[in-house]
Design an enzyme around this catalytic site. Structure first.
Site, PDB file in Angstrom:
ATOM      1  N   HIS A 147      25.432  29.443 -34.371  1.00 32.46           N
ATOM      2  CA  HIS A 147      25.694  28.198 -33.418  1.00 32.46           C
ATOM      3  C   HIS A 147      25.791  26.997 -35.266  1.00 32.46           C
ATOM      4  O   HIS A 147      25.620  27.220 -35.562  1.00 32.46           O
ATOM      5  CB  HIS A 147      25.308  28.141 -31.689  1.00 32.46           C
ATOM      6  CG  HIS A 147      24.190  27.967 -32.714  1.00 32.46           C
ATOM      7  ND1 HIS A 147      22.925  27.061 -33.588  1.00 32.46           N
ATOM      8  CD2 HIS A 147      22.528  28.930 -31.790  1.00 32.46           C
ATOM      9  CE1 HIS A 147      22.330  27.491 -33.766  1.00 32.46           C
ATOM     10  NE2 HIS A 147      21.512  28.510 -32.966  1.00 32.46           N
ATOM     11  N   HIS A 176      22.616  26.641 -36.741  1.00 30.36           N
ATOM     12  CA  HIS A 176      23.383  27.674 -38.649  1.00 30.36           C
ATOM     13  C   HIS A 176      23.482  26.572 -38.734  1.00 30.36           C
ATOM     14  O   HIS A 176      23.376  26.814 -39.858  1.00 30.36           O
ATOM     15  CB  HIS A 176      23.272  29.025 -37.627  1.00 30.36           C
ATOM     16  CG  HIS A 176      22.520  29.859 -36.377  1.00 30.36           C
ATOM     17  ND1 HIS A 176      22.674  30.423 -35.812  1.00 30.36           N
ATOM     18  CD2 HIS A 176      20.650  29.826 -36.717  1.00 30.36           C
ATOM     19  CE1 HIS A 176      21.523  30.383 -34.728  1.00 30.36           C
ATOM     20  NE2 HIS A 176      20.472  30.410 -35.080  1.00 30.36           N
ATOM     21  N   LYS A 223      13.896  22.355 -34.720  1.00 30.75           N
ATOM     22  CA  LYS A 223      14.081  22.794 -33.558  1.00 30.75           C
ATOM     23  C   LYS A 223      12.855  24.039 -33.947  1.00 30.75           C
ATOM     24  O   LYS A 223      11.857  24.390 -32.370  1.00 30.75           O
ATOM     25  CB  LYS A 223      14.816  23.585 -33.360  1.00 30.75           C
ATOM     26  CG  LYS A 223      15.561  23.535 -31.771  1.00 30.75           C
ATOM     27  CD  LYS A 223      16.454  24.910 -30.920  1.00 30.75           C
ATOM     28  CE  LYS A 223      15.449  25.803 -30.641  1.00 30.75           C
ATOM     29  NZ  LYS A 223      15.585  27.286 -30.759  1.00 30.75           N
ATOM     30  N   ASP A 224      12.065  24.584 -34.422  1.00 35.36           N
ATOM     31  CA  ASP A 224      11.700  25.371 -34.689  1.00 35.36           C
ATOM     32  C   ASP A 224      10.236  24.359 -35.767  1.00 35.36           C
ATOM     33  O   ASP A 224       9.888  25.478 -36.746  1.00 35.36           O
ATOM     34  CB  ASP A 224      11.885  27.390 -34.880  1.00 35.36           C
ATOM     35  CG  ASP A 224      12.990  27.537 -33.905  1.00 35.36           C
ATOM     36  OD1 ASP A 224      12.366  28.165 -32.813  1.00 35.36           O
ATOM     37  OD2 ASP A 224      14.196  27.011 -34.081  1.00 35.36           O
ATOM     38  N   GLN A 245       7.329  27.418 -36.956  1.00 38.34           N
ATOM     39  CA  GLN A 245       7.914  28.029 -38.054  1.00 38.34           C
ATOM     40  C   GLN A 245       8.480  28.017 -39.789  1.00 38.34           C
ATOM     41  O   GLN A 245       8.146  27.890 -40.492  1.00 38.34           O
ATOM     42  CB  GLN A 245       9.223  28.875 -37.337  1.00 38.34           C
ATOM     43  CG  GLN A 245       9.965  29.002 -38.352  1.00 38.34           C
ATOM     44  CD  GLN A 245      11.043  30.242 -37.932  1.00 38.34           C
ATOM     45  OE1 GLN A 245      10.779  31.067 -36.707  1.00 38.34           O
ATOM     46  NE2 GLN A 245      12.079  29.229 -38.278  1.00 38.34           N
TER      47      GLN A 245
HETATM   48  P1  AMP Z   1      16.803  31.783 -35.266  1.00 40.73           P
HETATM   49  O1  AMP Z   1      18.242  32.450 -35.513  1.00 40.73           O
HETATM   50  O2  AMP Z   1      16.944  31.712 -33.224  1.00 40.73           O
HETATM   51  O3  AMP Z   1      16.429  32.537 -36.054  1.00 40.73           O
HETATM   52  O4  AMP Z   1      16.958  30.370 -36.602  1.00 40.73           O
HETATM   53  C1  AMP Z   1      17.604  30.591 -37.273  1.00 40.73           C
HETATM   54  C2  AMP Z   1      17.373  29.220 -38.526  1.00 40.73           C
HETATM   55  O5  AMP Z   1      18.070  28.066 -37.798  1.00 40.73           O
HETATM   56  C3  AMP Z   1      15.754  28.513 -37.854  1.00 40.73           C
HETATM   57  O6  AMP Z   1      15.465  28.120 -38.663  1.00 40.73           O
HETATM   58  C4  AMP Z   1      15.888  27.901 -36.951  1.00 40.73           C
HETATM   59  O7  AMP Z   1      15.015  26.627 -37.067  1.00 40.73           O
HETATM   60  C5  AMP Z   1      17.524  26.859 -37.151  1.00 40.73           C
HETATM   61  N1  AMP Z   1      17.781  26.806 -36.112  1.00 40.73           N
HETATM   62  C6  AMP Z   1      18.148  26.591 -34.990  1.00 40.73           C
HETATM   63  N2  AMP Z   1      18.617  26.777 -33.706  1.00 40.73           N
HETATM   64  C7  AMP Z   1      18.971  24.875 -34.022  1.00 40.73           C
HETATM   65  C8  AMP Z   1      19.427  23.999 -34.135  1.00 40.73           C
HETATM   66  N3  AMP Z   1      19.619  23.437 -32.679  1.00 40.73           N
HETATM   67  N4  AMP Z   1      19.118  23.289 -35.037  1.00 40.73           N
HETATM   68  C9  AMP Z   1      19.236  23.344 -36.196  1.00 40.73           C
HETATM   69  N5  AMP Z   1      18.392  24.587 -36.386  1.00 40.73           N
HETATM   70  C10 AMP Z   1      18.337  25.059 -35.853  1.00 40.73           C
END
Ligand code: AMP
Length: 284
Positions: free
Chosen positions: A34, A37, A149-150, A153
């Site tokens: 989304h 990412h 957001k994380d 992490q």
């Molecule tokens: P994920 O696919 O959920 O593991 O996320 C992959 C990366 O995208 C991680 O570093 C997340 O923190 C980042 N991420 C996920 N959602 C968002 C968001 N809404 N805004 C910014 N970064 C994000």
């Protein structure tokens, strides 16, 4: 754009890129991409001549009762999104590529991981740290990009890179939100139309906390109570935690000061949603 599922191939591609003198930017993801990412991809493209996105739903970071099996897998669309965003390579290994034998050596965060999300997800950050260490070793990026957001992490990965002398920089980028404030997340797809209507309450509660702090309130317990009451106006939510902690150490304090992380997690139907804001109390 190259789509690669094999460790040997991505390694030799990255080697060639390095020989051409380009900086490698890396965005690790679990797919179902989304705009959150893609904001990381944009940040990577600003600083790096070659951008790799990994799409890997990492079994090691899911608990036995979590959503590993149902996690959205939309690789074809993810590749389309990456191509449109100007990504140079997508690394999409199968689990048996990443874990060909029983994993006996893990990266185990000792601090920073027993609070917030770590409390209800034992082993989660061990899985995250280990897969990031593996991906960093495979791709050897110059800079890896993570989302605020994380927050927990991002802090753990930063600390892993420092403590283990890994030769890369970690950049943390702001949370991207829907127009109504809901933080974008692959797990938002689990929400029914009815649940989706109430989901922005999480960010609204964080904003309310910011407002109260701006008005001079420093009592963490009171602030947390206000946020909880606001979210629980909607009986569909089951709050997992709401905490106000030091943004660097994740330690709690009764009276807040310095840079704080206001973080929460709540279940809404099938979705476990998290969100946070960082506030510099002395500047408010
Ligand atoms: P994920 O696919 O959920 O593991 O996320 C992959 C990366 O995208 C991680 O570093 C997340 O923190 C980042 N991420 C996920 N959602 C968002 C968001 N809404 N805004 C910014 N970064 C994000």
């Amino acid at each position: 754009m190259k789509i690669i599922d094999n460790i040997g191939e991505i390694r030799s591609l990255a080697d060639n890129v390095r020989k051409r003198g380009l900086l490698i930017g890396f965005v690790p993801t679990m797919g179902a991409l989304h705009d959150g990412h893609i904001s990381l991809v944009r940040a990577a493209k600003k600083q790096c001549g070659f951008v790799v996105v990994s799409v890997f739903v990492n079994p090691a970071q899911f608990g036995p009762n979590e959503d590993f099996n149902s996690y959205p897998r939309t690789l074809e669309n993810d590749c389309k999104i990456c191509r449109a965003a100007g990504v140079d390579a997508v690394f999409t290994p199968a689990a048996r590529q990443m874990y060909p034998q029983e994993q006996m050596i893990w990266v185990e965060p000792e601090g920073l991981s027993d609070c917030l999300c770590g409390r209800s997800r034992p082993g989660h950050f061990r899985g995250v740290a280990t897969v990031c260490a593996k991906l960093f070793n495979i791709i050897q990026p110059d800079i890896a990009f993570f989302g605020q957001k994380d927050a927990q992490q991002a802090l753990i990965i930063r600390r892993m890179v420092d403590d283990l002398n890994m030769p890369l920089k970690i950049e943390v980028c702001p949370t991207i939100r829907e127009n109504d404030g809901l933080a974008m997340s692959s797990r938002n797809r689990y929400l029914t139309a009815e649940q989706r209507k109430f989901a922005p309450l999480l960010y609204a509660a964080l904003q309310e906390c910011e407002l109260l702090i701006a008005q001079g309130i420093r009592d963490a317990a009171f602030l947390i109570e206000q946020m909880k009451a606001m979210i629980e106006q909607c009986p569909l939510f089951a709050v997992e935690y709401i905490e106000i902690v030091d943004a660097g150490t994740l330690k709690k304090a009764d009276n807040i000061s310095g840079k704080v992380l206001v973080a929460l997690a709540a279940r809404l139907g099938q979705a476990r949603l998290i969100d946070n804001i960082i506030l510099d109390i002395e500047k408010m």
